[in-house]
Design a protein around this motif. Structure first.
Motif, PDB file in Angstrom:
ATOM      1  N   VAL A 113      -0.913 -37.693 -69.442  1.00  0.00           N
ATOM      2  CA  VAL A 113      -2.350 -37.927 -69.269  1.00  0.00           C
ATOM      3  C   VAL A 113      -2.944 -36.671 -68.646  1.00  0.00           C
ATOM      4  CG1 VAL A 113      -4.085 -39.334 -68.113  1.00  0.00           C
ATOM      5  CG2 VAL A 113      -1.976 -40.393 -68.910  1.00  0.00           C
ATOM      6  N   ARG A 114      -3.983 -36.137 -69.298  1.00  0.00           N
ATOM      7  CA  ARG A 114      -4.721 -34.980 -68.740  1.00  0.00           C
ATOM      8  C   ARG A 114      -6.024 -35.505 -68.151  1.00  0.00           C
ATOM      9  NH1 ARG A 114      -3.764 -29.533 -71.030  1.00  0.00           N
ATOM     10  NH2 ARG A 114      -5.918 -29.261 -70.436  1.00  0.00           N
ATOM     11  N   TYR A 115      -6.461 -34.866 -67.061  1.00  0.00           N
ATOM     12  CA  TYR A 115      -7.695 -35.328 -66.412  1.00  0.00           C
ATOM     13  C   TYR A 115      -8.248 -34.245 -65.498  1.00  0.00           C
ATOM     14  CZ  TYR A 115      -4.266 -36.373 -62.747  1.00  0.00           C
ATOM     15  OH  TYR A 115      -3.263 -36.291 -61.831  1.00  0.00           O
ATOM     16  N   LYS A 116      -9.480 -34.478 -65.049  1.00  0.00           N
ATOM     17  CA  LYS A 116     -10.119 -33.584 -64.073  1.00  0.00           C
ATOM     18  C   LYS A 116      -9.819 -34.133 -62.686  1.00  0.00           C
ATOM     19  CE  LYS A 116     -14.328 -33.158 -66.451  1.00  0.00           C
ATOM     20  NZ  LYS A 116     -15.777 -32.984 -66.381  1.00  0.00           N
ATOM     21  N   ALA A 117      -9.088 -33.388 -61.883  1.00  0.00           N
ATOM     22  CA  ALA A 117      -8.794 -33.822 -60.521  1.00  0.00           C
ATOM     23  C   ALA A 117     -10.022 -33.643 -59.630  1.00  0.00           C
ATOM     24  CB  ALA A 117      -7.611 -33.050 -59.960  1.00  0.00           C
ATOM     25  N   LEU A 118     -10.773 -32.593 -59.892  1.00  0.00           N
ATOM     26  CA  LEU A 118     -11.984 -32.321 -59.126  1.00  0.00           C
ATOM     27  C   LEU A 118     -13.184 -32.383 -60.064  1.00  0.00           C
ATOM     28  CD1 LEU A 118     -10.625 -29.292 -57.061  1.00  0.00           C
ATOM     29  CD2 LEU A 118     -10.850 -31.656 -56.293  1.00  0.00           C
ATOM     30  N   PRO A 119     -14.200 -33.100 -59.703  1.00  0.00           N
ATOM     31  CA  PRO A 119     -15.335 -33.278 -60.610  1.00  0.00           C
ATOM     32  C   PRO A 119     -16.096 -31.986 -60.907  1.00  0.00           C
ATOM     33  CG  PRO A 119     -15.675 -34.498 -58.527  1.00  0.00           C
ATOM     34  CD  PRO A 119     -14.337 -33.844 -58.461  1.00  0.00           C
ATOM     35  N   ASP A 120     -16.051 -31.001 -60.041  1.00  0.00           N
ATOM     36  CA  ASP A 120     -16.825 -29.787 -60.270  1.00  0.00           C
ATOM     37  C   ASP A 120     -16.120 -28.779 -61.177  1.00  0.00           C
ATOM     38  OD1 ASP A 120     -14.923 -29.344 -58.303  1.00  0.00           O
ATOM     39  OD2 ASP A 120     -16.107 -27.783 -57.313  1.00  0.00           O
ATOM     40  N   LEU A 121     -14.846 -29.060 -61.587  1.00  0.00           N
ATOM     41  CA  LEU A 121     -14.144 -28.157 -62.510  1.00  0.00           C
ATOM     42  C   LEU A 121     -14.511 -28.538 -63.938  1.00  0.00           C
ATOM     43  CD1 LEU A 121     -10.615 -27.828 -60.894  1.00  0.00           C
ATOM     44  CD2 LEU A 121     -12.444 -26.157 -60.930  1.00  0.00           C
ATOM     45  N   GLY A 122     -14.584 -27.545 -64.807  1.00  0.00           N
ATOM     46  CA  GLY A 122     -15.091 -27.752 -66.160  1.00  0.00           C
ATOM     47  C   GLY A 122     -14.180 -28.472 -67.142  1.00  0.00           C
ATOM     48  N   SER A 123     -12.867 -28.343 -67.042  1.00  0.00           N
ATOM     49  CA  SER A 123     -12.005 -28.946 -68.060  1.00  0.00           C
ATOM     50  C   SER A 123     -10.878 -29.732 -67.412  1.00  0.00           C
ATOM     51  CB  SER A 123     -11.441 -27.867 -68.984  1.00  0.00           C
ATOM     52  OG  SER A 123     -10.669 -26.958 -68.243  1.00  0.00           O
TER      53      SER A 123
ATOM     54  N   ILE B 250       5.714 -36.689 -63.036  1.00  0.00           N
ATOM     55  CA  ILE B 250       5.364 -35.412 -62.418  1.00  0.00           C
ATOM     56  C   ILE B 250       3.857 -35.229 -62.556  1.00  0.00           C
ATOM     57  CG2 ILE B 250       5.632 -32.902 -62.528  1.00  0.00           C
ATOM     58  CD1 ILE B 250       8.463 -33.427 -63.609  1.00  0.00           C
ATOM     59  N   THR B 251       3.240 -34.839 -61.475  1.00  0.00           N
ATOM     60  CA  THR B 251       1.787 -34.650 -61.463  1.00  0.00           C
ATOM     61  C   THR B 251       1.476 -33.236 -61.008  1.00  0.00           C
ATOM     62  OG1 THR B 251       1.387 -36.974 -61.019  1.00  0.00           O
ATOM     63  CG2 THR B 251      -0.386 -35.458 -60.454  1.00  0.00           C
ATOM     64  N   SER B 252       0.520 -32.624 -61.705  1.00  0.00           N
ATOM     65  CA  SER B 252       0.029 -31.302 -61.342  1.00  0.00           C
ATOM     66  C   SER B 252      -1.478 -31.429 -61.117  1.00  0.00           C
ATOM     67  CB  SER B 252       0.315 -30.295 -62.448  1.00  0.00           C
ATOM     68  OG  SER B 252      -0.332 -29.071 -62.174  1.00  0.00           O
ATOM     69  N   LEU B 253      -1.915 -31.131 -59.910  1.00  0.00           N
ATOM     70  CA  LEU B 253      -3.343 -31.170 -59.571  1.00  0.00           C
ATOM     71  C   LEU B 253      -3.851 -29.733 -59.479  1.00  0.00           C
ATOM     72  CD1 LEU B 253      -3.272 -33.928 -56.825  1.00  0.00           C
ATOM     73  CD2 LEU B 253      -3.989 -34.155 -59.199  1.00  0.00           C
ATOM     74  N   TYR B 254      -4.796 -29.422 -60.355  1.00  0.00           N
ATOM     75  CA  TYR B 254      -5.327 -28.061 -60.408  1.00  0.00           C
ATOM     76  C   TYR B 254      -6.636 -28.004 -59.630  1.00  0.00           C
ATOM     77  CZ  TYR B 254      -7.186 -23.727 -62.229  1.00  0.00           C
ATOM     78  OH  TYR B 254      -7.714 -22.467 -62.326  1.00  0.00           O
ATOM     79  N   GLY B 255      -6.722 -27.042 -58.729  1.00  0.00           N
ATOM     80  CA  GLY B 255      -7.955 -26.787 -57.987  1.00  0.00           C
ATOM     81  C   GLY B 255      -8.300 -25.314 -58.057  1.00  0.00           C
TER      82      GLY B 255
END
Length: 164
Positions: free
Chosen positions: A95-105, A123-128
């Motif tokens: 599952v792909r998702y936006k972890a932070l609402p202000d990031l574009g993709s 496994i989870t990867s949170l991109y900021g």
């Protein structure tokens, strides 16, 4: 008594000759077929390579025993592989998702790797903007002892549905 004048008549002689000729042709036909069958039997018993049929059959019996052993070994090996496959990764859900609402993709993701019994890891990867966090949680029978996010639960469900 037998009347020789009746036997000596031309139609009787011709009939007897015709009957004898038919019997002779049938006998000749049987003789030819017998000779042909004897030749075929001799070739069969001799074999193509000059061996006799008994040796060929004994070789086939020995080869059959060797093949039986190989089939038994292959069955054991297949059973071992099946046991190993039960604990190998068979199901993957991502599952792909936006972890932070202000990031574009959708740069964050959760991916579940499960075996046949729904055991494995998510496994989870949170991109900021400043950092990227990666962590994993164990999964047993589709459930983790750690709290799961909605995305991690969705990844596990997707993986479990893939295996159906």
């Amino acid at each position: 008594m037998l009347n020789f004048t009746a036997v000596m008549r031309p139609e009787v002689i011709l009939g007897a000759f015709g009957l004898n000729l038919i019997f002779f042709l049938l006998l000749l036909n049987l003789y030819i077929k017998t000779v042909k069958l004897r030749r075929e039997l001799k070739d069969l018993l001799k074999g193509n390579s000059g061996q006799n049929l008994e040796n060929i059959l004994l070789d086939l019996a020995r080869n059959n025993e060797v093949l039986k052993g190989e089939v038994t070994n292959l069955k054991k090996y297949t059973e071992e592989l099946n046991q190993r496959l039960l604990v190998a990764v068979q199901k993957v859900g991502m599952v792909r998702y936006k972890a932070l609402p202000d990031l574009g993709s959708e740069l964050s993701f959760s991916v579940a790797f499960l075996d046949a019994n729904n055991n494995g890891v998510v496994i989870t990867s949170l991109y900021g903007r400043e950092q990227c966090l990666v962590y994993g949680k164990p999964v047993e029978r589709g459930i983790s002892t750690y709290p799961l996010t909605e995305e991690e639960q969705k990844a596990i469900r997707k993986a479990m549905e893939e295996g159906r």
